[in-house]
Scaffold this motif. Structure first.
Motif, PDB file in Angstrom:
ATOM      1  N   VAL A   7     -19.909  60.859 159.632  1.00  0.00           N
ATOM      2  CA  VAL A   7     -21.167  60.520 158.918  1.00  0.00           C
ATOM      3  C   VAL A   7     -22.118  61.794 158.332  1.00  0.00           C
ATOM      4  CG1 VAL A   7     -23.390  59.023 158.633  1.00  0.00           C
ATOM      5  CG2 VAL A   7     -21.169  58.341 159.929  1.00  0.00           C
ATOM      6  N   VAL A   8     -22.324  61.970 157.146  1.00  0.00           N
ATOM      7  CA  VAL A   8     -23.128  63.237 156.699  1.00  0.00           C
ATOM      8  C   VAL A   8     -24.328  62.758 156.128  1.00  0.00           C
ATOM      9  CG1 VAL A   8     -20.861  64.836 156.496  1.00  0.00           C
ATOM     10  CG2 VAL A   8     -21.664  63.574 154.578  1.00  0.00           C
ATOM     11  N   ASP A   9     -24.425  61.680 155.815  1.00  0.00           N
ATOM     12  CA  ASP A   9     -25.851  61.275 155.185  1.00  0.00           C
ATOM     13  C   ASP A   9     -26.081  60.022 155.576  1.00  0.00           C
ATOM     14  OD1 ASP A   9     -28.216  61.653 154.119  1.00  0.00           O
ATOM     15  OD2 ASP A   9     -27.673  61.955 152.105  1.00  0.00           O
ATOM     16  N   ILE A  10     -27.288  59.590 155.543  1.00  0.00           N
ATOM     17  CA  ILE A  10     -27.575  58.062 155.755  1.00  0.00           C
ATOM     18  C   ILE A  10     -28.732  57.782 154.819  1.00  0.00           C
ATOM     19  CG2 ILE A  10     -28.482  56.372 157.404  1.00  0.00           C
ATOM     20  CD1 ILE A  10     -27.130  57.884 159.629  1.00  0.00           C
ATOM     21  N   LEU A  59     -26.693  60.160 162.225  1.00  0.00           N
ATOM     22  CA  LEU A  59     -25.994  61.078 161.363  1.00  0.00           C
ATOM     23  C   LEU A  59     -25.125  61.785 162.505  1.00  0.00           C
ATOM     24  CD1 LEU A  59     -26.573  62.364 158.573  1.00  0.00           C
ATOM     25  CD2 LEU A  59     -28.227  63.846 159.655  1.00  0.00           C
ATOM     26  N   GLY A  60     -23.777  62.409 161.732  1.00  0.00           N
ATOM     27  CA  GLY A  60     -22.985  63.067 162.884  1.00  0.00           C
ATOM     28  C   GLY A  60     -21.749  62.053 163.445  1.00  0.00           C
ATOM     29  N   ALA A  61     -22.219  60.768 163.504  1.00  0.00           N
ATOM     30  CA  ALA A  61     -21.053  59.861 164.198  1.00  0.00           C
ATOM     31  C   ALA A  61     -19.768  60.048 163.626  1.00  0.00           C
ATOM     32  CB  ALA A  61     -21.676  58.632 163.951  1.00  0.00           C
ATOM     33  N   SER A  62     -18.878  60.248 164.518  1.00  0.00           N
ATOM     34  CA  SER A  62     -17.328  60.543 164.187  1.00  0.00           C
ATOM     35  C   SER A  62     -16.222  59.638 164.388  1.00  0.00           C
ATOM     36  CB  SER A  62     -17.198  62.079 164.528  1.00  0.00           C
ATOM     37  OG  SER A  62     -17.829  62.823 163.913  1.00  0.00           O
ATOM     38  N   MET A  63     -15.326  59.542 163.595  1.00  0.00           N
ATOM     39  CA  MET A  63     -14.379  58.715 163.998  1.00  0.00           C
ATOM     40  C   MET A  63     -12.955  59.618 163.604  1.00  0.00           C
ATOM     41  SD  MET A  63     -13.317  54.871 162.437  1.00  0.00           S
ATOM     42  CE  MET A  63     -12.221  55.400 161.088  1.00  0.00           C
ATOM     43  N   ALA A  64     -11.845  59.507 164.255  1.00  0.00           N
ATOM     44  CA  ALA A  64     -10.685  60.280 164.336  1.00  0.00           C
ATOM     45  C   ALA A  64      -9.465  59.238 164.170  1.00  0.00           C
ATOM     46  CB  ALA A  64     -10.434  61.417 165.179  1.00  0.00           C
ATOM     47  N   VAL A  65      -8.482  59.587 163.272  1.00  0.00           N
ATOM     48  CA  VAL A  65      -7.190  58.798 163.270  1.00  0.00           C
ATOM     49  C   VAL A  65      -6.166  59.842 163.170  1.00  0.00           C
ATOM     50  CG1 VAL A  65      -6.013  57.122 161.806  1.00  0.00           C
ATOM     51  CG2 VAL A  65      -8.480  57.064 161.608  1.00  0.00           C
ATOM     52  N   GLY A  77     -32.295  72.709 166.845  1.00  0.00           N
ATOM     53  CA  GLY A  77     -31.524  71.496 167.244  1.00  0.00           C
ATOM     54  C   GLY A  77     -31.249  70.654 165.991  1.00  0.00           C
ATOM     55  N   ALA A  78     -31.066  71.207 164.723  1.00  0.00           N
ATOM     56  CA  ALA A  78     -31.042  70.389 163.499  1.00  0.00           C
ATOM     57  C   ALA A  78     -29.530  70.062 163.289  1.00  0.00           C
ATOM     58  CB  ALA A  78     -31.710  71.232 162.325  1.00  0.00           C
ATOM     59  N   THR A  79     -29.418  68.842 162.525  1.00  0.00           N
ATOM     60  CA  THR A  79     -28.183  68.406 161.878  1.00  0.00           C
ATOM     61  C   THR A  79     -28.174  68.137 160.597  1.00  0.00           C
ATOM     62  OG1 THR A  79     -27.107  68.027 164.206  1.00  0.00           O
ATOM     63  CG2 THR A  79     -26.552  66.741 162.194  1.00  0.00           C
ATOM     64  N   GLY A  80     -27.515  68.305 159.635  1.00  0.00           N
ATOM     65  CA  GLY A  80     -27.632  67.693 158.289  1.00  0.00           C
ATOM     66  C   GLY A  80     -26.924  68.555 157.308  1.00  0.00           C
ATOM     67  N   VAL A  99     -23.828  70.713 158.836  1.00  0.00           N
ATOM     68  CA  VAL A  99     -23.881  71.585 160.151  1.00  0.00           C
ATOM     69  C   VAL A  99     -24.365  70.509 161.157  1.00  0.00           C
ATOM     70  CG1 VAL A  99     -25.329  73.211 161.508  1.00  0.00           C
ATOM     71  CG2 VAL A  99     -24.497  73.580 159.233  1.00  0.00           C
ATOM     72  N   ALA A 100     -23.393  70.318 162.277  1.00  0.00           N
ATOM     73  CA  ALA A 100     -23.885  69.566 163.481  1.00  0.00           C
ATOM     74  C   ALA A 100     -24.013  70.167 164.607  1.00  0.00           C
ATOM     75  CB  ALA A 100     -22.778  68.674 163.791  1.00  0.00           C
TER      76      ALA A 100
END
Length: 387
Positions: A23-26, A34-40, A161-164, A179-180
């Motif tokens: 997730v790169v934007d909400i 923001l930054g939540a991830s899923m891998a397959v 400590g910023a992410t976006g 950047v996470a």
């Protein structure tokens, strides 16, 4: 993304390629930050989550397509009146998801960010999927491409400590980069090695804290009695607190329930720039404790920071129930929650991510479009979620 670290390590060890969706934007409300991830992976195994379930079927299909083609994809998922449960976010928000194929060449870069002993950031080009891992003093890239402007921007965001998503000028072009930032987990220091401390250590670790239990009596400062703590220290609480490192994310829980320990450590604690100070005790013990603290020179403003008796009034009695009440109070303070039942409130369940979209960047500019900060678990969330 760090919650995937153990799974990804196994895939890396076996040389298994996978698609990584992030997730790169909400916009609006969303279940996960923001930054939540899923891998397959190539066998179809899924790890992680983006939304708690409501868009993951569609993202899974996108991941399999990216695995097959090798071409990164960027797609938005929002509320759908016609088929909300199939694809749309039933909470009414919109997610922007970036998916890329991760190959063996990328494994060291991801590992450098996820397993770093110091704060680290992972930067990803949202067009090519190229990745860079950055710490304060090092950067790791794949191949010969070393975009210094991206590294500088990632390092600047890491320092905050910023992410976006940010637009970065590189040569004659502008790159959009996600950047996470991953900070070290915050500390929970529990004073008093009793059954309540053991239960609170479990809750603290669940919430992403690094938990230290400090006990003045060596016979009770037994690691076997506090199996969920990251460390157990035998020292006087006030002396340990005076000499250890704390910051604005640290939470201090005084469970010693003994004035000879409580008063000295609370005098120290209430003068530190920490996130939370709580102390266990009955109403009578609390009144006596506050009087002793005033006698010790604690000011009214300092005393107002004390959460005592510790925890929310949930009605529980067991050590585990008490620990949940303490954890709930810390969560409510951290996120500005009302500590009321959701059924009695009307504000959004998931507070919207903060997003500020700057003007398009010119070559050489470094402008953050939307950003957040790292939390206790090291995962990035919006800036409204900080202390």
């Amino acid at each position: 993304m760090r919650d995937l670290a153990a799974h990804l390590a196994g895939w890396h060890a076996e040389g298994i390629e996978y698609a990584l969706a992030t997730v790169v934007d909400i916009r609006g409300s969303a279940p996960l930050p923001l930054g939540a991830s899923m891998a397959v992976d190539t066998s179809g195994a899924v790890r992680g989550s983006l939304s708690g379930g409501c868009v993951e079927g569609a993202v899974y299909d996108l991941c399999t397509a990216v695995l097959a083609s090798g071409v990164p994809a960027r797609q938005s998922f929002g509320f759908s009146d016609s088929d909300a449960f199939a694809v749309g976010l039933t909470c009414g928000g919109e997610l922007e998801v970036f998916v890329q194929r991760v190959t063996a060449a990328d494994f060291p870069i991801i590992e450098a960010a996820l397993y770093s002993a110091e704060p680290a950031a992972l930067a990803r080009d949202l067009t090519t999927g190229a990745m860079i891992s950055v710490t304060a003093g090092s950067a790791l890239c794949a191949g010969g491409d070393r975009p210094e402007s991206v590294i500088a921007q990632a390092r600047a965001m890491l320092s905050q400590g910023a992410t976006g998503v940010c637009a970065v000028g590189c040569d004659d072009s502008v790159r959009e980069v996600f950047v996470a930032s991953f900070a070290a987990p915050p500390r929970m220091i529990v004073f008093g090695a009793n059954v309540f401390a053991a239960a609170l250590s479990r809750v603290g670790r669940l919430l992403g804290y690094r938990v230290t239990v400090c006990e003045a009596r060596p016979a009770f400062a037994d690691r076997a009695r506090q199996p969920e703590a990251d460390e157990v220290v035998a020292d006087w609480p006030h002396r340990y607190l005076r000499d250890t490192e704390v910051d604005s994310r640290t939470v201090l829980c005084v469970l010693t329930h003994d004035p000879k320990f409580d008063i000295p450590v609370l005098v120290e604690a209430l003068r530190l720039p920490v996130a939370y100070v709580g102390a266990m005790g009955s109403r009578r013990a609390d009144a006596e404790r506050r009087a002793r603290l005033r006698e010790a020179g604690v000011t009214a403003a300092e005393l107002a920071r004390l959460h005592s008796p510790i925890g929310l009034e949930l009605g529980g009695r067991t050590p585990e129930e008490t620990a949940v009440a303490i954890g709930a109070e810390i969560i409510a303070l951290r996120h500005g929650g009302s500590a009321r039942s959701l059924s009695d409130t009307t504000r959004p369940i998931h507070a919207p991510e903060r997003a500020s979209f700057a003007e398009p960047a010119r070559s050489g500019d470094h402008r953050i479009r939307s950003c957040g900060v790292s939390t206790s678990s090291g995962e990035p969330v919006s800036s409204h979620g900080t202390y």
